[in-house]
Design a protein around this motif. Structure first.
Motif, PDB file in Angstrom:
ATOM      1  N   ARG A 275       0.825  -1.209   0.000  1.00  0.00           N
ATOM      2  CA  ARG A 275       0.000   0.000   0.000  1.00  0.00           C
ATOM      3  C   ARG A 275       0.862   1.264   0.000  1.00  0.00           C
ATOM      4  N   GLN A 276       1.948   1.231   0.779  1.00  0.00           N
ATOM      5  CA  GLN A 276       2.860   2.375   0.808  1.00  0.00           C
ATOM      6  C   GLN A 276       3.498   2.618  -0.557  1.00  0.00           C
ATOM      7  N   MET A 277       3.948   1.585  -1.225  1.00  0.00           N
ATOM      8  CA  MET A 277       4.577   1.759  -2.538  1.00  0.00           C
ATOM      9  C   MET A 277       3.559   2.214  -3.582  1.00  0.00           C
ATOM     10  N   MET A 278       2.309   1.783  -3.429  1.00  0.00           N
ATOM     11  CA  MET A 278       1.267   2.245  -4.340  1.00  0.00           C
ATOM     12  C   MET A 278       1.052   3.742  -4.205  1.00  0.00           C
ATOM     13  N   TYR A 279       1.016   4.216  -2.963  1.00  0.00           N
ATOM     14  CA  TYR A 279       0.842   5.653  -2.752  1.00  0.00           C
ATOM     15  C   TYR A 279       2.077   6.441  -3.186  1.00  0.00           C
ATOM     16  N   CYS A 280       3.267   5.857  -3.030  1.00  0.00           N
ATOM     17  CA  CYS A 280       4.477   6.544  -3.492  1.00  0.00           C
ATOM     18  C   CYS A 280       4.396   6.788  -5.001  1.00  0.00           C
ATOM     19  N   ALA A 281       3.950   5.798  -5.743  1.00  0.00           N
ATOM     20  CA  ALA A 281       3.821   5.965  -7.187  1.00  0.00           C
ATOM     21  C   ALA A 281       2.764   7.006  -7.530  1.00  0.00           C
ATOM     22  N   LYS A 282       1.715   7.068  -6.731  1.00  0.00           N
ATOM     23  CA  LYS A 282       0.623   8.003  -6.994  1.00  0.00           C
ATOM     24  C   LYS A 282       0.960   9.431  -6.558  1.00  0.00           C
ATOM     25  N   ASN A 293      -0.934   9.220   3.634  1.00  0.00           N
ATOM     26  CA  ASN A 293      -2.153   8.686   3.036  1.00  0.00           C
ATOM     27  C   ASN A 293      -2.484   7.280   3.529  1.00  0.00           C
ATOM     28  N   THR A 294      -1.466   6.507   3.885  1.00  0.00           N
ATOM     29  CA  THR A 294      -1.764   5.202   4.479  1.00  0.00           C
ATOM     30  C   THR A 294      -2.427   5.366   5.844  1.00  0.00           C
ATOM     31  N   PHE A 295      -2.018   6.386   6.588  1.00  0.00           N
ATOM     32  CA  PHE A 295      -2.677   6.662   7.867  1.00  0.00           C
ATOM     33  C   PHE A 295      -4.088   7.194   7.641  1.00  0.00           C
ATOM     34  N   ARG A 296      -4.267   7.973   6.606  1.00  0.00           N
ATOM     35  CA  ARG A 296      -5.606   8.485   6.305  1.00  0.00           C
ATOM     36  C   ARG A 296      -6.567   7.334   6.010  1.00  0.00           C
TER      37      ARG A 296
END
Length: 483
Positions: A275-282, A293-296
């Motif tokens: 999930r963290q790497m997905m948000y990094c790409a986004k 965003n992972t905490f959100r």
């Protein structure tokens, strides 16, 4: 009708009546005095000379601080893992109230509280530099069950002050490598929380920072808790990055309480990393924005903590903020000399040459609670503050702790004097108003108050006379109860 009107006895105006108009000048004087007293009570807590550069809290922008990878930082990596400030939200860390009357004490000895876990991101390229310098300065009193280094390849040493955690994250990378380490640090923190029920917070930060752990723990002891049970995320500021809903400015590190860490990992480190790497790409590959965003996603409460500085401060701001916002973290402290200056400044550690006032430029020195620390060279890269584009620098005055305490007591005394004067002015205003034709009204109010008191105590006392506020009882010529 005219005759009847003339015969009809006039009535007094409503309670207060003409007297209120006569009392207006007195009320105006009272209000003006109140305003002056309030302004006097709100004076700065310390004399200007003890604060160095005034008392104002000028808003800081990233342009006023030394930007990441600035010209003064020879050890800067070509990129930063922290998103730049985009103006999406104000910097709350320069606007929150500080400790004006009670300044925190930096203890020279003693154990940590055991409530905070310190998770430091590092890289194998800094194992022999930044990591060593940190262990020689602010982390010299840490223990390996509280301080963890999240790196890449294994460290070939064992040190009682830190436990190094090797990972399979890409080396020397401020993009995918940093994003990966952010997730690995949370996974390791969750494991520590599961093992030790005394831990309450985890602090995640970079290795190019100077920390004051005791001050941080003192601040955390005053946090409002987590009444809703959602978990709490604390950061210096929000509004960094773009393309994602939550933009945390992670240069000052961030704190997550036990509940937040356990929720965001959820017992599944693999899924959390994905999930963290997905948000990094986004989110433009900004590690701090991604983790926010992972905490959100798990509905964590976000709040601000004051005293950690994501960007390098210029000298004026460095000096002016110390008395108001007890600092616990300075970021982009990337050289050994910078760390040593800060360590001498806040702990009085030996190593700084004795420098008499005037022997070195004000740009090279700073004071804190009677301690004076100076950079040993005139190379700006060795200073923990920035002086670029600054034509005026605050004079370096070093008040002793006794002088600082005397200034604090002087302000407390002035505040007490102002409140006493305020009470006197109010009392005088009431007496003055009653002397301006309101004596019957004041006397009537007092009698009504006495009647009310006796009426509560006995049934016979209350019927002695009608209220002075009864219009029928105030008619001219009306017989009194006694008559």
């Amino acid at each position: 009708q005219a005759a009847d009107s003339r015969k009809s006895p006039p009535t007094d105006p409503a309670p207060c009546g003409r007297g209120c108009g006569e009392m207006a000048p007195g009320l105006i004087a009272v209000l003006a005095t109140l305003g002056a007293a309030a302004a006097y009570a709100g004076a700065p807590p310390y004399p200007r000379k003890l604060q160095g550069e005034g008392t104002g809290r000028t808003p800081i922008t990233e342009q006023e601080a030394e930007p990441p990878g600035g010209a003064h930082d020879e050890l800067s990596a070509p990129f930063s893992s922290h998103a730049p400030y985009t103006g999406g939200a104000p910097f709350p860390w320069h606007a929150a109230p500080g400790d004006d009357d009670r300044r925190l004490a930096e203890l020279a000895a003693g154990n940590m509280s055991g409530r905070v876990l310190y998770m430091m991101y590092t890289d194998s390229m800094f194992y022999t530099t930044r990591l060593q310098w940190v262990l020689q300065t602010w982390a010299s009193g840490m223990t390996r069950d509280r301080l963890f280094g999240i790196g890449d390849i294994p460290w070939n040493k064992t040190d009682p002050r830190i436990e190094m955690v090797p990972t399979d994250c890409p080396r020397h990378s401020h993009w995918e490598g940093a994003c990966c380490k952010y997730a690995k640090a949370l996974i390791r923190a969750e494991e520590a929380f599961q093992r030790d029920e005394n831990l309450e917070w985890a602090y995640f930060f970079d290795d190019d920072a100077y920390l004051r752990p005791r001050v941080l723990e003192e601040k955390l002891s005053k946090e409002g808790g987590d009444p809703e049970g959602k978990g709490v995320l604390l950061a210096a500021a929000y509004g960094c990055g773009s393309g994602c809903a939550t933009g945390m400015c992670g240069g000052g590190g961030y704190l997550a309480n036990r509940r937040a860490v356990i929720k965001v990992v959820g017992g599944n480190g693999t899924a959390m990393l994905k999930r963290q790497m997905m948000y990094c790409a986004k989110c433009g590959r900004w590690a701090d924005v991604a983790v926010a965003n992972t905490f959100r996603d798990v509905n964590t409460t976000t709040r601000v903590i004051v005293g950690n500085y994501p960007w390098r401060l210029n000298k004026n701001l460095f000096v002016s903020k110390m008395p108001k916002e007890e600092p616990f973290m300075y970021h982009y402290i990337q050289g050994k000399a910078q760390l040593e200056v800060l360590h001498r400044l806040f702990t009085g550690a030996p190593g700084s040459p004795v420098v008499e006032a005037g022997q070195m430029r004000d740009a090279q020195c700073a004071c804190y609670k009677g301690l004076r620390a100076c950079a040993n060279t005139n190379q700006t890269k060795d200073w923990p503050w920035d002086v670029k584009n600054m034509s005026v620098l605050p004079p370096v005055t070093c008040p002793s702790p006794e002088e600082v305490e005397a200034a604090r007591l002087a302000r407390v005394t002035a505040s007490h004097r102002a409140w006493f004067g305020l009470v006197c002015v109010i009392a005088f205003g009431i007496a003055f108003g009653c002397g301006l034709g309101l004596s019957p009204w004041c006397r009537g109010a007092a009698e009504d108050l006495v009647d009310a008191v006796f009426r509560r105590k006995g049934p016979s006392a209350g019927a002695a006379r009608p209220s002075r506020f009864d219009p029928e009882a105030q008619r001219v010529g009306a017989p009194s109860p006694a008559e």
